[in-house]
Design an enzyme around this catalytic site. Structure first.
Site, PDB file in Angstrom:
ATOM      1  NE  ARG A  67      -3.276  67.081 -20.928  1.00  0.00           N
ATOM      2  CZ  ARG A  67      -3.014  67.815 -22.008  1.00  0.00           C
ATOM      3  NH1 ARG A  67      -1.993  68.671 -21.978  1.00  0.00           N
ATOM      4  NH2 ARG A  67      -3.743  67.697 -23.099  1.00  0.00           N
ATOM      5  CB  CYS A 110      -9.944  71.868 -15.456  1.00  0.00           C
ATOM      6  SG  CYS A 110      -9.615  73.370 -14.526  1.00  0.00           S
ATOM      7  CD  GLU A 167      -4.321  63.764 -17.557  1.00  0.00           C
ATOM      8  OE1 GLU A 167      -3.770  64.100 -18.616  1.00  0.00           O
ATOM      9  OE2 GLU A 167      -5.574  63.741 -17.425  1.00  0.00           O
ATOM     10  NE  ARG A 174      -1.851  64.494 -23.688  1.00  0.00           N
ATOM     11  CZ  ARG A 174      -2.789  64.890 -24.552  1.00  0.00           C
ATOM     12  NH1 ARG A 174      -2.415  65.360 -25.726  1.00  0.00           N
ATOM     13  NH2 ARG A 174      -4.073  64.831 -24.257  1.00  0.00           N
TER      14      ARG A 174
END
Length: 420
Positions: free
Chosen positions: A253, A167, A205, A251
């Site tokens: 995402r 990102c 992702e 987790r």
């Protein structure tokens, strides 16, 4: 052809890669050629693959003239040997083709191969990740995808583009936040490839924070580029949690899925949770682990003081011990990824340190998880080879995707494509 060199006498061990350099396109082309000799994709890699074979033979037989004919025969001979011992080979009769960008150690590849996919191009810049990737898939990723040369190796006519891209913020102040505004970011390189190659589907992702990154401008720009500039149908991205897909890891995402608009796909449902029953107990080592994973008394005391300081300020930051019936925190790079996922294990019988530590080995049974346990938290099978140091292994699995969540989403993508 030289009369002094017979194809049968060539030692295939000469072509086993010992050191992987990030930008060695010849070696990457060689392994990609080996894996794509039956599907026509090998044409994209043949020139550099041939040069690599000639280089190797030239070093082994310095007094001989290595002709193209000899190199081509050697290349064909090697195909049938180097594909034999791959832990995770491609399906014999694949039903779709995909490429794997920012590949890491192959979490996307593992998931999509399980669904019948054939990976025809992969890139990853980190040399240690490339070694792990090669050990498990028999293929060495190309290097830096931001370079035009690397992009030039990408074949045409694949079905799905996969990318777990990092990102980055975009400079979009006062502008519409379109394709050109993403220049200088890694997403721009992904978008550039999509624009040129026009895959049927895209599967991206990223970290959960992408949704609110730069007050939502980053995600808005990404969606605008995909939908308006590149003309893909992109439903609203969704955050999936690995713990709902069979692994005991909290987790989250964000997944972004898209389809080329000419396919006429106008709806898409992300997968519903498949399995919430896994607990830490399911991924723990069955036998006693090395003393090196147990914390020293000095280190443990430091962690306790560190957490106490934060608690006194009203913060919840600090180490955490996960109960066997609990769910691990997200595995991430850096020490806190391990310190937030400590556990009790009283099976240690040899308390003599095998590494340099300050103090003695703690007697409370507190240890870090092993790299193999981290691999299981990410959904990697135990047959997945870990060939790097513990430090690199933690980094690699911390950076990877959770395979079951990727596979569940990819299955929905392939179902949509198969109907078209």
């Amino acid at each position: 052809m030289s009369e002094k060199i017979s194809i049968e006498s060539i030692d295939e061990q000469l072509f086993k890669v010992k050191i992987v350099e990030p930008d060695d396109s010849k070696i990457a082309s060689f392994t990609h050629y080996i894996h794509n000799h039956q599907n026509g994709v090998s044409d994209y890699y043949s020139e550099d693959a041939l040069e690599h074979v000639k280089d190797i033979l030239g070093k082994e037989y310095p007094n001989e003239i290595i002709t193209n004919v000899l190199a081509e025969e050697a290349l064909q001979y090697l195909i049938f040997d180097l594909n034999k011992s791959i832990p995770f080979p491609a399906p014999e009769k694949p039903i779709f083709k995909f490429i794997d960008l920012f590949a890491g150690i192959g979490g996307f590849r593992l998931a999509l191969q399980n669904l019948g996919g054939k990976c025809i191009f992969t890139s990853e810049w980190d040399k240690y990740s490339k070694k792990t990737y090669e050990a498990n898939f028999g293929e060495i990723p190309f290097g830096d995808i931001t370079k035009a040369k690397t992009k030039s190796y990408i074949p045409d006519n694949f079905d799905v583009l996969c990318a777990g891209f990092p990102c980055q913020a975009f400079s979009i102040a006062g502008r519409r936040g379109g394709f050109e505004d993403t220049r200088g970011t890694l997403f721009f390189d992904v978008a550039e490839i999509i624009k040129k190659k026009q895959p049927k589907a895209i599967f991206l992702e990223n970290v959960k924070g992408l949704r609110n990154h730069d007050k939502g401008k980053t995600l808005a720009t990404i969606l605008n580029v995909l939908r308006e500039d590149l003309n893909y149908y992109v439903p609203e991205p969704q955050i999936l949690n690995a713990k709902e897909f069979g692994v005991p890891q909290n987790r989250e995402r964000i997944f972004i899925v898209g389809f080329r608009k000419d396919l006429g796909i106008e709806d898409f449902q992300y997968p519903e949770p498949t399995d919430k029953s896994a607990t830490l107990e399911d991924i723990l080592e069955k036998n006693e682990v090395s003393v090196k994973y147990y914390l020293s008394t000095t280190y443990l005391e430091t962690l306790k003081k560190h957490r106490a300081r934060h608690e006194s300020k009203g913060n919840g930051f600090g180490y955490e011990i996960i109960p066997n019936d609990g769910t691990a925190n997200a595995v991430v790079c850096g020490g806190m990824g391990r310190e937030r996922n400590l556990l009790y294990d009283d099976r240690l019988t040899n308390f003599k340190p095998v590494t340099k530590i300050s103090g003695k080995v703690n007697r409370e049974g507190i240890r870090k998880m092993t790299p193999r346990e981290w691999a299981r938290l990410q959904g990697f099978p135990d047959t997945f080879k870990i060939i790097v140091s513990d430090a690199q292994a933690y980094k690699q699995f911390g950076n990877s995707v959770a395979v079951p969540a990727i596979q569940a989403t990819a299955q929905k993508i392939i179902e949509k494509l198969s109907r078209k």
